[in-house]
Motif scaffolding. Structure first.
Motif, PDB file in Angstrom:
ATOM      1  N   ASP A   1      44.039  43.562  47.048  1.00 31.33           N
ATOM      2  CA  ASP A   1      43.582  43.148  45.722  1.00 31.33           C
ATOM      3  C   ASP A   1      43.931  41.684  45.502  1.00 31.33           C
ATOM      4  O   ASP A   1      44.536  41.035  46.361  1.00 31.33           O
ATOM      5  CB  ASP A   1      44.156  44.037  44.606  1.00 31.33           C
ATOM      6  CG  ASP A   1      45.667  43.958  44.486  1.00 31.33           C
ATOM      7  OD1 ASP A   1      46.220  42.846  44.553  1.00 31.33           O
ATOM      8  OD2 ASP A   1      46.307  45.010  44.324  1.00 31.33           O
ATOM      9  N   GLU A   2      43.543  41.183  44.311  1.00 35.63           N
ATOM     10  CA  GLU A   2      43.665  39.745  44.051  1.00 35.63           C
ATOM     11  C   GLU A   2      45.016  39.338  43.500  1.00 35.63           C
ATOM     12  O   GLU A   2      45.258  38.148  43.266  1.00 35.63           O
ATOM     13  CB  GLU A   2      42.567  39.309  43.068  1.00 35.63           C
ATOM     14  CG  GLU A   2      42.786  39.713  41.620  1.00 35.63           C
ATOM     15  CD  GLU A   2      42.448  41.171  41.313  1.00 35.63           C
ATOM     16  OE1 GLU A   2      42.550  41.568  40.137  1.00 35.63           O
ATOM     17  OE2 GLU A   2      42.088  41.915  42.257  1.00 35.63           O
TER      18      GLU A   2
ATOM     19  N   ALA B   1      44.148  49.500  39.810  1.00 35.55           N
ATOM     20  CA  ALA B   1      43.013  48.596  39.627  1.00 35.55           C
ATOM     21  C   ALA B   1      42.507  48.630  38.189  1.00 35.55           C
ATOM     22  O   ALA B   1      42.273  47.574  37.577  1.00 35.55           O
ATOM     23  CB  ALA B   1      41.891  48.958  40.595  1.00 35.55           C
TER      24      ALA B   1
ATOM     25  N   LYS C   1      45.156  47.031  35.751  1.00 34.70           N
ATOM     26  CA  LYS C   1      45.148  45.573  35.782  1.00 34.70           C
ATOM     27  C   LYS C   1      43.889  45.008  35.139  1.00 34.70           C
ATOM     28  O   LYS C   1      43.931  43.979  34.450  1.00 34.70           O
ATOM     29  CB  LYS C   1      45.277  45.086  37.226  1.00 34.70           C
ATOM     30  CG  LYS C   1      46.643  45.339  37.838  1.00 34.70           C
ATOM     31  CD  LYS C   1      46.690  44.908  39.287  1.00 34.70           C
ATOM     32  CE  LYS C   1      48.062  45.138  39.901  1.00 34.70           C
ATOM     33  NZ  LYS C   1      48.092  44.768  41.339  1.00 34.70           N
TER      34      LYS C   1
END
Length: 411
Positions: A392-393, A29, A32
């Motif tokens: 997550d996205e 996380a 990114k």
């Protein structure tokens, strides 16, 4: 202070904070997030002329140079050279390439300028972590797959759309891919019958693309024990049917991540795919079954039917055929469908999703779908989304689907 300078200061502050997070946590996380902030800084500082020069000329030239470096085994040469590096004459095999092609602002010079390799002295090059990775087939083959199968298609899409009055591409035999490659075959058929070398590159590319991505089979992604184990009393009950499951990696991961499950699962795909799987390489609970998902599903009443990256290859009409056959095989009140695909957010979609949407348009005249599009597509065949599981996205979500009217009972 100008608004743009305020924005730059804000981004730089965020970069500093994210760098500290990444230093302390070393997690995906924060990594990114740091990349996203760095890209935002470049986008804010870069002039329009620099954007054009980079995206239209420098990056395509980098991709071409990387392909040439693969063809000439330059990256392997840099691995062998180690920290001392090699000059262009040492890297050029006799008769393969003129050293001037490698150095004089050509292959290696541009790859160094684009941070793919390192130039440690005049005409002396050293490998990087990236160039070393590009000697490994699962990373390397994404370049020939992309340049050969899709690179030309992207260049032709404006002309294709203009000739088709800017209608959204529909139909796997009449899309941008067929327009560029002058074929009526869909991509996967083309790669088998007309360009098997590219098909092999695609298989390696997929292995590299999926490496490190979160798998829905992990209990911290999808709690299979709570969601699937109930109602599995019979020893001969079929737990999972992996429809179009390729070489079985998802089922393998499922049993590895959920060792308490021992019920049987079935891996379905084309005979040519299944026959290439090494004997005894699959978990003992997995059996194989040749199946075309455009025909009725022969396994009825399984606990769950799994589709991973299948539906994004097809337009809605083809998807309704696939989904309809699975709906007919499902037992209401018991069976589920587990669809592992991207769910594109309505706002602030990540580039990894939007670039895949363009890739699907280019190769398959298909798409990545938003939550609304998923619900409409599934609802059109009497299915309903029970829940969407995400981590997550940037990666796929698990869309849990049941027969319409079943959702309240199963919540």
């Amino acid at each position: 202070m100008s608004a743009s300078m305020n924005k730059i200061k804000h981004i730089v502050t965020n970069i500093d904070q994210q760098a500290k997070h990444y230093e302390n946590l070393q997690d995906e996380a924060s990594r990114k997030a740091l990349i996203a902030e760095a890209q935002s800084l470049i986008a804010t500082l870069e002039l329009p002329r620099e954007y054009v020069q980079r995206t239209v000329f420098a990056e395509p030239a980098r991709n071409t140079a990387a392909q040439l470096a693969i063809d000439l085994e330059l990256f392997e040469g840099l691995v062998a050279a180690g920290e001392e590096g090699r000059n262009s004459a040492e890297l050029a095999k006799p008769g393969d390439a003129d050293p001037a092609l490698l150095f004089e602002a050509r292959i290696l010079k541009h790859l160094a300028a684009m941070n793919v390799v390192e130039e440690i002295d005049a005409d002396v090059y050293r490998g990087t972590a990236l160039s070393t990775a590009l000697t490994v087939p699962k990373f390397r083959d994404g370049i020939p797959f992309g340049l050969d199968a899709t690179g030309r298609v992207f260049l032709d899409i404006p002309q294709y759309l203009a000739e088709n009055r800017y209608r959204n591409p529909v139909g796997v035999s009449q899309g941008p891919f067929q327009y560029t490659h002058k074929t009526e075959r869909e991509y996967f058929e083309w790669s088998i019958h007309e360009n098997p070398k590219n098909g092999a590159a695609f298989k390696n590319y997929i292995r590299g693309y999926r490496e490190g991505l979160p798998s829905w089979t992990r209990p911290d992604f999808y709690p299979a024990q709570a969601e699937l184990a109930n109602s599995l009393q019979k020893n001969d009950a079929i737990l999972l049917v992996d429809v179009g499951g390729g070489f079985g990696q998802d089922l393998q991961d499922f049993y590895a991540n959920n060792p308490s499950f021992h019920h049987a699962s079935i891996l379905q795909d084309r005979p040519a795919i299944l026959s290439s799987i090494a004997p005894d390489s699959l978990h003992p609970s997995i059996s194989t079954m040749p199946h075309d998902f455009f025909t009725p599903q022969p396994v009825r009443g399984a606990r769950a039917y799994h589709l991973h990256s299948i539906l994004h290859n097809w337009d809605d009409a083809h998807c309704r055929t696939i989904l309809g056959h699975l709906r007919d095989a499902m037992t209401p009140g018991y069976s589920k469908m587990l669809i592992f695909e991207n769910v594109v957010p309505d706002r602030a979609a990540h580039w990894q999703m939007t670039r895949l949407d363009w890739l699907m348009m280019a190769t398959c005249a298909a798409l990545e779908r938003t939550e609304r599009q998923w619900r409409e597509l599934l609802g059109s065949v009497g299915l309903v989304v029970r829940r969407i599981w995400s981590v997550d996205e940037t990666t796929e979500s698990l869309i849990e689907v049941v027969v319409e009217g079943d959702e309240e009972e199963r919540m």
